[in-house]
Design a protein around this motif. Structure first.
Motif, PDB file in Angstrom:
ATOM      1  N   THR A 287       0.868  -1.174   0.000  1.00 15.83           N
ATOM      2  CA  THR A 287       0.000   0.000   0.000  1.00 15.83           C
ATOM      3  C   THR A 287       0.904   1.224   0.000  1.00 15.83           C
ATOM      4  OG1 THR A 287      -1.769  -1.096   1.236  1.00 15.83           O
ATOM      5  CG2 THR A 287      -1.763   1.306   1.239  1.00 15.83           C
ATOM      6  N   GLY A 288       0.853   2.003  -1.066  1.00 12.26           N
ATOM      7  CA  GLY A 288       1.691   3.183  -1.166  1.00 12.26           C
ATOM      8  C   GLY A 288       1.032   4.385  -0.516  1.00 12.26           C
ATOM      9  N   ILE A 289       1.872   5.295   0.004  1.00  8.26           N
ATOM     10  CA  ILE A 289       1.388   6.513   0.648  1.00  8.26           C
ATOM     11  C   ILE A 289       2.079   7.716   0.005  1.00  8.26           C
ATOM     12  CG2 ILE A 289       1.112   7.780   2.803  1.00  8.26           C
ATOM     13  CD1 ILE A 289      -0.275   5.053   2.857  1.00  8.26           C
ATOM     14  N   SER A 290       1.299   8.658  -0.449  1.00  3.86           N
ATOM     15  CA  SER A 290       1.829   9.954  -0.870  1.00  3.86           C
ATOM     16  C   SER A 290       1.414  10.996   0.149  1.00  3.86           C
ATOM     17  CB  SER A 290       1.305  10.345  -2.256  1.00  3.86           C
ATOM     18  OG  SER A 290       1.673  11.675  -2.561  1.00  3.86           O
ATOM     19  N   LEU A 291       2.379  11.748   0.641  1.00  2.00           N
ATOM     20  CA  LEU A 291       2.064  12.777   1.633  1.00  2.00           C
ATOM     21  C   LEU A 291       1.870  14.148   1.008  1.00  2.00           C
ATOM     22  CD1 LEU A 291       4.357  11.830   4.647  1.00  2.00           C
ATOM     23  CD2 LEU A 291       2.010  11.159   4.147  1.00  2.00           C
ATOM     24  N   ARG A 292       1.984  14.232  -0.325  1.00  2.00           N
ATOM     25  CA  ARG A 292       1.857  15.536  -0.964  1.00  2.00           C
ATOM     26  C   ARG A 292       0.905  15.476  -2.156  1.00  2.00           C
ATOM     27  NH1 ARG A 292       5.324  18.835   1.513  1.00  2.00           N
ATOM     28  NH2 ARG A 292       7.156  17.959   2.536  1.00  2.00           N
TER      29      ARG A 292
ATOM     30  N   GLN B 135      -0.689  -2.372  -4.665  1.00  2.00           N
ATOM     31  CA  GLN B 135      -2.095  -2.733  -4.722  1.00  2.00           C
ATOM     32  C   GLN B 135      -3.033  -1.545  -4.510  1.00  2.00           C
ATOM     33  OE1 GLN B 135      -3.253  -6.329  -5.041  1.00  2.00           O
ATOM     34  NE2 GLN B 135      -1.230  -6.095  -5.992  1.00  2.00           N
ATOM     35  N   ASN B 136      -2.497  -0.504  -3.875  1.00  2.00           N
ATOM     36  CA  ASN B 136      -3.317   0.663  -3.578  1.00  2.00           C
ATOM     37  C   ASN B 136      -2.385   1.822  -3.282  1.00  2.00           C
ATOM     38  OD1 ASN B 136      -5.570   2.225  -3.098  1.00  2.00           O
ATOM     39  ND2 ASN B 136      -5.947   1.446  -1.038  1.00  2.00           N
ATOM     40  N   LEU B 137      -2.890   3.031  -3.448  1.00  2.00           N
ATOM     41  CA  LEU B 137      -2.070   4.210  -3.165  1.00  2.00           C
ATOM     42  C   LEU B 137      -2.957   5.264  -2.521  1.00  2.00           C
ATOM     43  CD1 LEU B 137       0.604   5.551  -5.682  1.00  2.00           C
ATOM     44  CD2 LEU B 137      -0.207   6.822  -3.703  1.00  2.00           C
ATOM     45  N   LEU B 138      -2.608   5.643  -1.290  1.00  2.00           N
ATOM     46  CA  LEU B 138      -3.386   6.610  -0.528  1.00  2.00           C
ATOM     47  C   LEU B 138      -2.682   7.961  -0.534  1.00  2.00           C
ATOM     48  CD1 LEU B 138      -4.135   4.345   2.582  1.00  2.00           C
ATOM     49  CD2 LEU B 138      -5.549   4.649   0.531  1.00  2.00           C
TER      50      LEU B 138
ATOM     51  N   SER C 289      -3.758  14.687  15.187  1.00  2.00           N
ATOM     52  CA  SER C 289      -5.061  14.251  14.682  1.00  2.00           C
ATOM     53  C   SER C 289      -5.091  14.335  13.155  1.00  2.00           C
ATOM     54  CB  SER C 289      -6.183  15.103  15.291  1.00  2.00           C
ATOM     55  OG  SER C 289      -5.997  16.476  14.985  1.00  2.00           O
ATOM     56  N   VAL C 290      -4.404  15.325  12.605  1.00  2.00           N
ATOM     57  CA  VAL C 290      -4.209  15.439  11.149  1.00  2.00           C
ATOM     58  C   VAL C 290      -2.711  15.636  10.934  1.00  2.00           C
ATOM     59  CG1 VAL C 290      -4.793  16.675   9.040  1.00  2.00           C
ATOM     60  CG2 VAL C 290      -6.490  16.484  10.874  1.00  2.00           C
ATOM     61  N   PRO C 291      -1.953  14.555  10.834  1.00  2.00           N
ATOM     62  CA  PRO C 291      -0.493  14.665  10.800  1.00  2.00           C
ATOM     63  C   PRO C 291       0.016  15.430   9.578  1.00  2.00           C
ATOM     64  CG  PRO C 291      -1.192  12.414  11.287  1.00  2.00           C
ATOM     65  CD  PRO C 291      -2.408  13.157  10.839  1.00  2.00           C
ATOM     66  N   LYS C 292       1.174  16.062   9.769  1.00  2.00           N
ATOM     67  CA  LYS C 292       1.847  16.786   8.689  1.00  2.00           C
ATOM     68  C   LYS C 292       3.083  16.053   8.196  1.00  2.00           C
ATOM     69  CE  LYS C 292      -0.715  20.631   9.103  1.00  2.00           C
ATOM     70  NZ  LYS C 292      -1.573  20.195  10.227  1.00  2.00           N
ATOM     71  N   THR C 293       3.650  15.185   9.029  1.00  2.00           N
ATOM     72  CA  THR C 293       4.924  14.536   8.724  1.00  2.00           C
ATOM     73  C   THR C 293       4.778  13.015   8.762  1.00  2.00           C
ATOM     74  OG1 THR C 293       5.672  14.337  11.016  1.00  2.00           O
ATOM     75  CG2 THR C 293       6.068  16.446   9.917  1.00  2.00           C
ATOM     76  N   THR C 294       5.760  12.336   8.191  1.00  2.56           N
ATOM     77  CA  THR C 294       5.800  10.873   8.302  1.00  2.56           C
ATOM     78  C   THR C 294       5.845  10.458   9.760  1.00  2.56           C
ATOM     79  OG1 THR C 294       6.977  10.742   6.190  1.00  2.56           O
ATOM     80  CG2 THR C 294       7.063   8.801   7.604  1.00  2.56           C
ATOM     81  N   TYR C 295       6.644  11.181  10.564  1.00  6.02           N
ATOM     82  CA  TYR C 295       6.693  10.888  12.002  1.00  6.02           C
ATOM     83  C   TYR C 295       5.294  10.952  12.618  1.00  6.02           C
ATOM     84  CZ  TYR C 295      11.629  12.354  11.391  1.00  6.02           C
ATOM     85  OH  TYR C 295      12.924  12.512  10.978  1.00  6.02           O
TER      86      TYR C 295
END
Length: 485
Positions: A63-68, A101-104, A156-162
């Motif tokens: 499962t891929g994650i894009s933060l931007r 399989q998925n990208l969020l 509650s709404v994270p900004k960073t990977t951490y």
């Protein structure tokens, strides 16, 4: 006529010469969550997972994650997350990868990212977020950065990977979830430790109870990754479409070589990446060192020499016999004797392989691209090796020449308005303030005065002589004089 798009329906129509997933895509479960699903990840870690899936290890989908940006998700979703890997060697081969399989997209739905990391089926979290995604300053995490200060106030709404990791670990802990491993796949020393420090910082603020659970159930590990992966352009898309007979909106290209050295520190189930060619080791530091001193240093040396010779690309520099000979002998005669290697690795074979990779004209590396931020890079890639060579009484003449060439590179790049370096303004001021700037002044700006060789009079005199020769003769004639004094 509009060409059909790559997806599960068109997959079976591909030519037999195209490698395709040998597993049913519907049989895959996602044991991996990856932050930073860009080209490098899709040409590297995702390929290792795809190889495992082809071997019947169907728990290691991603499962891929894009933060931007949602761009990668928007390109891949209509393709059922399939994409093409073009392997650019002497000939080009093509392989369709199905591991993702998925990208969020985090900013669109932060809770979905938190939930997937907290999910019991997730065994491994990996990251390729580049150094800026770690928010480092002076070796530590910059608490004052707006993203970090935001997460310190609330996750509650994270900004960073951490922030995403900390929020997910709180939920995983509350659910008494299985142990989890978080693995840094960015080439940075102690990447796993940085991830641990960032998560710990946030949990100390938001959930000390979770921090105690993490200490027992979560491992933070590092790895060393290596594969040349250029940006995707329209030419690549057109080539892939011509070969596959279907359109791929997000193909990726890479060299044939690939390497993944993984610190063997896992809290739960360890993916059998060794079946896909990865190497698990207790300590990755020796592997980082040989890459830094052989591959990265060789790249930097050739970038300076090639630019001075008028070349645009590294492979063009290696087509000049004197430059190729100089680079090889610099690594073998100056670097190799003072660089210990792990058991089972041949230094000479490693160097030969590095230079062969650099010659791959299908993956052109610009000399100015490699020369970017060179004042910072040489502090790790070249300067420590000089100290080691002098302390062991070894030959350092090639590295002295390389430093002289580096100063010439800075001068010429400044003159041509080509220099991309954080110290560009300082170098310019050095030239104007010191009527051209001395070699020692340039090296001081790059931190050389912190090394022992800077006070070694014979060595610094040699650097000055080589710098003068290059300035007066040109780099090729100066190398010829170096070889035939």
């Amino acid at each position: 006529m509009k060409i059909e798009q790559l997806n599960t329906a068109s997959l079976r129509k591909l030519k037999p010469v195209i490698d395709k997933p040998e597993y049913a895509l519907t049989s895959v479960s996602c044991g991996v969550v990856h932050f930073g699903t860009g080209n490098f990840h899709r040409a590297h870690q995702a390929v290792y997972c795809d190889t495992l899936l082809n071997k019947g290890e169907t728990n290691w989908g991603i499962t891929g994650i894009s933060l931007r940006s949602p761009v990668m998700r928007d390109n891949l979703a209509p393709q059922n997350y399939l994409y093409t890997l073009a392997i650019l060697g002497e000939t080009t081969s093509y392989r369709v990868i199905g591991a993702i399989q998925n990208l969020l997209v985090g900013p669109e739905d932060p809770q979905s990212v938190i939930d997937v990391v907290a999910h019991g089926g997730t065994q491994l979290v990996t990251t390729t977020i580049t150094e800026k995604g770690y928010y480092l300053t002076s070796g530590g995490i910059d608490r004052a950065h707006p993203d970090m200060s935001g997460d310190l106030a609330s996750i509650s709404v994270p900004k960073t990977t951490y922030g995403y990791l900390a929020a997910a670990l709180i939920k995983r802990s509350d659910n008494q979830g299985d142990p989890l491993t978080i693995l840094c796949c960015d080439n940075m020393h102690g990447g796993g430790e940085h991830l641990q420090q960032g998560v710990q910082m946030l949990l100390e603020r938001h959930s000390p109870d979770t921090l105690r659970w993490v200490e027992k159930n979560v491992a933070f590990s590092s790895s060393m990754v290596d594969r040349v992966t250029p940006a995707t352009d329209q030419y690549l898309k057109d080539q892939v479409a011509a070969q596959l007979g279907v359109y791929d909106a997000a193909p990726v290209a890479a060299e044939p070589f690939t390497q993944w050295i993984i610190e063997d520190r896992f809290a739960g189930i360890r993916p059998p990446f060794e079946q896909a060619g990865a190497l698990f080791v207790n300590d990755i530091a020796p592997f980082e060192r040989i890459k830094l001193r052989f591959l990265n240093a060789g790249h930097s040396i050739l970038a300076a020499l090639g630019y001075l010779a008028g070349d645009q690309f590294i492979h063009e520099a290696l087509q000049r016999p004197c430059l190729a000979q100089f680079a090889e002998q610099a690594l073998k005669l100056n670097v190799m004797p003072v660089t210990p290697v792990p058991e089972g690795i041949s230094s000479e074979a490693y160097i030969n392989q590095v230079l062969q990779r650099f010659k791959n004209g299908n993956l052109p590396y610009g000399v100015l691209q490699v020369g970017t931020d060179s004042s910072q890079k040489i502090q790790q890639r070249i300067l420590p090796t000089i100290d080691d060579g002098l302390s062991h009484g070894g030959d350092t003449s090639y590295l002295a020449f390389a430093l002289g060439a580096w100063v010439c590179f800075i001068r010429k790049a400044l003159q041509n308005d080509d220099l991309n370096d954080p110290l560009a303004d300082e170098f310019s001021h050095c030239i104007s303030a010191n009527k051209g700037g001395s070699v020692a002044a340039f090296l001081t700006l790059a931190g050389a005065n912190k090394f022992h060789f800077f006070k070694d009079v014979p060595f610094m005199a040699a650097v000055q002589i080589y710098h003068s020769n290059i300035s007066e003769m040109g780099v090729e004639q100066a190398i010829d004089t170096f070889f035939n004094p």
